[in-house]
Write a protein that holds these residues in place. Structure first.
Motif, PDB file in Angstrom:
ATOM      1  N   ARG A  88       9.431 -14.504   4.879  1.00 57.63           N
ATOM      2  CA  ARG A  88      10.443 -15.461   4.393  1.00 57.63           C
ATOM      3  C   ARG A  88      10.172 -15.922   2.963  1.00 57.63           C
ATOM      4  N   VAL A  89       9.149 -15.357   2.330  1.00 60.28           N
ATOM      5  CA  VAL A  89       8.791 -15.778   0.964  1.00 60.28           C
ATOM      6  C   VAL A  89       9.608 -14.962  -0.041  1.00 60.28           C
ATOM      7  N   ARG A  90      10.057 -15.644  -1.093  1.00 61.58           N
ATOM      8  CA  ARG A  90      10.831 -14.939  -2.123  1.00 61.58           C
ATOM      9  C   ARG A  90       9.900 -14.095  -3.006  1.00 61.58           C
ATOM     10  N   LEU A  91      10.409 -12.959  -3.450  1.00 66.58           N
ATOM     11  CA  LEU A  91       9.572 -12.007  -4.192  1.00 66.58           C
ATOM     12  C   LEU A  91       8.871 -12.635  -5.409  1.00 66.58           C
ATOM     13  N   PRO A  92       9.564 -13.470  -6.213  1.00 71.70           N
ATOM     14  CA  PRO A  92       8.878 -13.985  -7.404  1.00 71.70           C
ATOM     15  C   PRO A  92       7.699 -14.906  -7.079  1.00 71.70           C
ATOM     16  N   GLU A  93       7.640 -15.382  -5.819  1.00 69.48           N
ATOM     17  CA  GLU A  93       6.541 -16.295  -5.449  1.00 69.48           C
ATOM     18  C   GLU A  93       5.307 -15.554  -4.945  1.00 69.48           C
ATOM     19  N   LEU A  94       5.385 -14.240  -4.847  1.00 65.91           N
ATOM     20  CA  LEU A  94       4.261 -13.471  -4.308  1.00 65.91           C
ATOM     21  C   LEU A  94       3.179 -13.262  -5.367  1.00 65.91           C
ATOM     22  N   SER A  95       1.935 -13.164  -4.921  1.00 70.88           N
ATOM     23  CA  SER A  95       0.860 -12.756  -5.836  1.00 70.88           C
ATOM     24  C   SER A  95       1.089 -11.288  -6.191  1.00 70.88           C
ATOM     25  N   LYS A  96       0.384 -10.827  -7.242  1.00 70.51           N
ATOM     26  CA  LYS A  96       0.591  -9.435  -7.673  1.00 70.51           C
ATOM     27  C   LYS A  96       0.234  -8.454  -6.547  1.00 70.51           C
ATOM     28  N   GLY A  97      -0.891  -8.725  -5.874  1.00 69.65           N
ATOM     29  CA  GLY A  97      -1.327  -7.812  -4.812  1.00 69.65           C
ATOM     30  C   GLY A  97      -0.343  -7.770  -3.655  1.00 69.65           C
ATOM     31  N   THR A  98       0.190  -8.942  -3.285  1.00 71.54           N
ATOM     32  CA  THR A  98       1.150  -8.979  -2.170  1.00 71.54           C
ATOM     33  C   THR A  98       2.447  -8.277  -2.580  1.00 71.54           C
ATOM     34  N   ALA A  99       2.854  -8.475  -3.823  1.00 68.24           N
ATOM     35  CA  ALA A  99       4.056  -7.786  -4.305  1.00 68.24           C
ATOM     36  C   ALA A  99       3.837  -6.269  -4.281  1.00 68.24           C
ATOM     37  N   GLN A 100       2.622  -5.829  -4.621  1.00 69.00           N
ATOM     38  CA  GLN A 100       2.334  -4.385  -4.582  1.00 69.00           C
ATOM     39  C   GLN A 100       2.476  -3.841  -3.162  1.00 69.00           C
ATOM     40  N   LYS A 101       2.061  -4.669  -2.193  1.00 65.82           N
ATOM     41  CA  LYS A 101       2.194  -4.229  -0.794  1.00 65.82           C
ATOM     42  C   LYS A 101       3.666  -4.077  -0.425  1.00 65.82           C
ATOM     43  N   VAL A 102       4.504  -4.977  -0.915  1.00 69.28           N
ATOM     44  CA  VAL A 102       5.946  -4.852  -0.646  1.00 69.28           C
ATOM     45  C   VAL A 102       6.460  -3.547  -1.267  1.00 69.28           C
ATOM     46  N   GLY A 103       5.918  -3.231  -2.467  1.00 71.58           N
ATOM     47  CA  GLY A 103       6.297  -1.976  -3.120  1.00 71.58           C
ATOM     48  C   GLY A 103       5.927  -0.771  -2.261  1.00 71.58           C
ATOM     49  N   LEU A 104       4.758  -0.839  -1.633  1.00 68.44           N
ATOM     50  CA  LEU A 104       4.321   0.268  -0.763  1.00 68.44           C
ATOM     51  C   LEU A 104       5.176   0.309   0.504  1.00 68.44           C
ATOM     52  N   ALA A 105       5.445  -0.871   1.061  1.00 68.49           N
ATOM     53  CA  ALA A 105       6.253  -0.929   2.300  1.00 68.49           C
ATOM     54  C   ALA A 105       7.637  -0.312   2.078  1.00 68.49           C
ATOM     55  N   GLN A 106       8.294  -0.666   0.959  1.00 64.60           N
ATOM     56  CA  GLN A 106       9.663  -0.158   0.752  1.00 64.60           C
ATOM     57  C   GLN A 106       9.672   1.365   0.621  1.00 64.60           C
ATOM     58  N   ALA A 107       8.576   1.919   0.060  1.00 60.10           N
ATOM     59  CA  ALA A 107       8.530   3.376  -0.115  1.00 60.10           C
ATOM     60  C   ALA A 107       8.330   4.097   1.209  1.00 60.10           C
ATOM     61  N   MET A 108       7.772   3.371   2.197  1.00 54.65           N
ATOM     62  CA  MET A 108       7.408   4.013   3.461  1.00 54.65           C
ATOM     63  C   MET A 108       8.399   3.742   4.585  1.00 54.65           C
ATOM     64  N   LEU A 109       9.441   2.937   4.330  1.00 53.49           N
ATOM     65  CA  LEU A 109      10.356   2.566   5.416  1.00 53.49           C
ATOM     66  C   LEU A 109      10.924   3.804   6.094  1.00 53.49           C
ATOM     67  N   ARG A 110      11.263   4.779   5.278  1.00 53.39           N
ATOM     68  CA  ARG A 110      11.710   6.059   5.826  1.00 53.39           C
ATOM     69  C   ARG A 110      10.663   7.103   5.437  1.00 53.39           C
ATOM     70  N   PRO A 111      10.097   7.837   6.382  1.00 50.14           N
ATOM     71  CA  PRO A 111       9.014   8.765   6.038  1.00 50.14           C
ATOM     72  C   PRO A 111       9.427   9.673   4.881  1.00 50.14           C
ATOM     73  N   PRO A 112       8.722   9.590   3.746  1.00 50.97           N
ATOM     74  CA  PRO A 112       9.168  10.343   2.572  1.00 50.97           C
ATOM     75  C   PRO A 112       8.727  11.802   2.572  1.00 50.97           C
ATOM     76  N   GLY A 113       9.591  12.666   2.071  1.00 49.91           N
ATOM     77  CA  GLY A 113       9.218  14.069   1.861  1.00 49.91           C
ATOM     78  C   GLY A 113       8.379  14.193   0.603  1.00 49.91           C
ATOM     79  N   LEU A 114       8.524  13.218  -0.293  1.00 49.87           N
ATOM     80  CA  LEU A 114       7.686  13.134  -1.491  1.00 49.87           C
ATOM     81  C   LEU A 114       7.347  11.655  -1.684  1.00 49.87           C
ATOM     82  N   LEU A 115       6.053  11.354  -1.717  1.00 49.40           N
ATOM     83  CA  LEU A 115       5.602   9.985  -1.983  1.00 49.40           C
ATOM     84  C   LEU A 115       4.927   9.990  -3.347  1.00 49.40           C
TER      85      LEU A 115
END
Ligand SMILES: Nc1ncnc2c1ncn2[C@@H]1O[C@H](COP(=O)(O)OP(=O)(O)OP(=O)(O)O)[C@@H](O)[C@H]1O
Length: 275
Positions: free
Chosen positions: A117-144
């Motif tokens: 429930r936290v807004r993206l601009p309020e995240l620490s850099k590391g937590t924001a990076q995890k969101v970046g990883l999560a969005q890339a993995m939501l659908r199993p990628p043929g190229l990561l």
């Protein structure tokens, strides 16, 4: 996927960042992109991911679903983590049920459950990076494609990155990952591409350059000296962590620490494989 005679510059008459690049990566392969700062690693990854279009040449056989994790997650967006990931799931073509499942899975796995429930601009850099990883993995990628994925991550999540990479490659996906921290030691089976002077050199590391990670338990009081000696011998220190499992009577320290090493430079054949 293949980059065929790819050239790239950011503006007309500007310097070429990539010249005559011709490389390919196959299904299930992991490639680590190495090179000095500013040499063009991010540029190469963005061309591969389809974020940048080559000035000349072309990219062929790019898998349909690409997961792209930029070096810096663009957190200046007015969404909560949950809403952002749900939107990204839809963009990736998942139906609402599959999106909800994928968001649950990746927020749990990456320790983001408490931040939904936290807004993206309020995240620490590391937590924001995890969101970046999560969005890339939501659908199993043929190229990561991961640009310096270890940057800013806490130790526990850094451990997860190789596991995620292994999963994608085990499912037949290709992975490109840039690395300037020596984290390649965590990906012992990976091929390497080296970027230098606009040219990408392709090639698997020779057998005698095989990389291994060695964990060494040392008395806590001697960590600094051990780290200095290992560095002097050319090893790359990945991390130092307290070792709760160590026996309490280990030499003179009251506690122990584990030093995890790889090596930045190849050492001789008697080096036991640790690099
Ligand atoms: N959007 C841009 N516009 C103009 N020049 C750019 C742009 N992005 C990168 N460059 C330039 O292209 C070159 C390669 O940059 P790139 O970010 O690809 O290197 P890198 O190897 O990933 O660097 P680092 O390790 O510091 O992330 C650099 O000279 C950089 O200044």
């Amino acid at each position: 996927m293949r980059l065929e005679d790819v050239w790239l510059r950011y503006r007309r008459r500007g310097p070429w960042v990539l010249r005559a690049t011709d490389v390919r990566v196959g299904p299930g392969e992991v490639v680590v992109v190495l090179g000095r700062n500013g040499v063009g690693k991010s540029t190469l990854l963005q061309v591969a991911a389809g974020v940048l279009r080559p000035s000349r040449g072309r990219v062929t056989d790019r898998p349909r679903h690409v997961g792209w994790v930029p070096e810096r997650f663009p957190a200046d967006q007015p969404f909560t983590v949950e809403r952002y990931l749900a939107a990204m799931g839809r963009v990736a073509g998942l139906d609402p049920l599959a999106t909800a499942r994928a968001v649950d899975h990746w927020t749990d796995r990456l320790g983001l459950a408490g931040f939904r429930r936290v807004r993206l601009p309020e995240l620490s850099k590391g937590t924001a990076q995890k969101v970046g990883l999560a969005q890339a993995m939501l659908r199993p990628p043929g190229l990561l494609v991961l640009d310096e994925p270890w940057e800013g991550l806490d130790a526990a999540t850094r451990e997860l990155v190789p596991a995620v990479i292994d999963e994608v490659s085990a499912a037949g996906g290709s992975v490109l990952v840039s690395d300037h921290r020596g984290e390649i030691a965590r990906l012992p089976g990976a091929r390497r591409w080296t970027v230098a002077d606009g040219v990408v050199t392709e090639g698997a590391p020779p057998a005698d350059e095989a990389v291994a990670v060695v964990e060494v338990a040392v008395p806590a009081a001697r960590v600094a000296g051990a780290v200095a000696r290992l560095r002097a011998e050319g090893h790359h220190i990945l991390r130092v962590r307290p070792d709760a499992s160590a026996p309490p009577d280990l030499a003179e320290g009251t506690s122990a620490a584990t030093v995890e090493i790889g090596a930045a430079e190849p050492i001789g054949p008697a080096g036991g494989g640790a690099r």
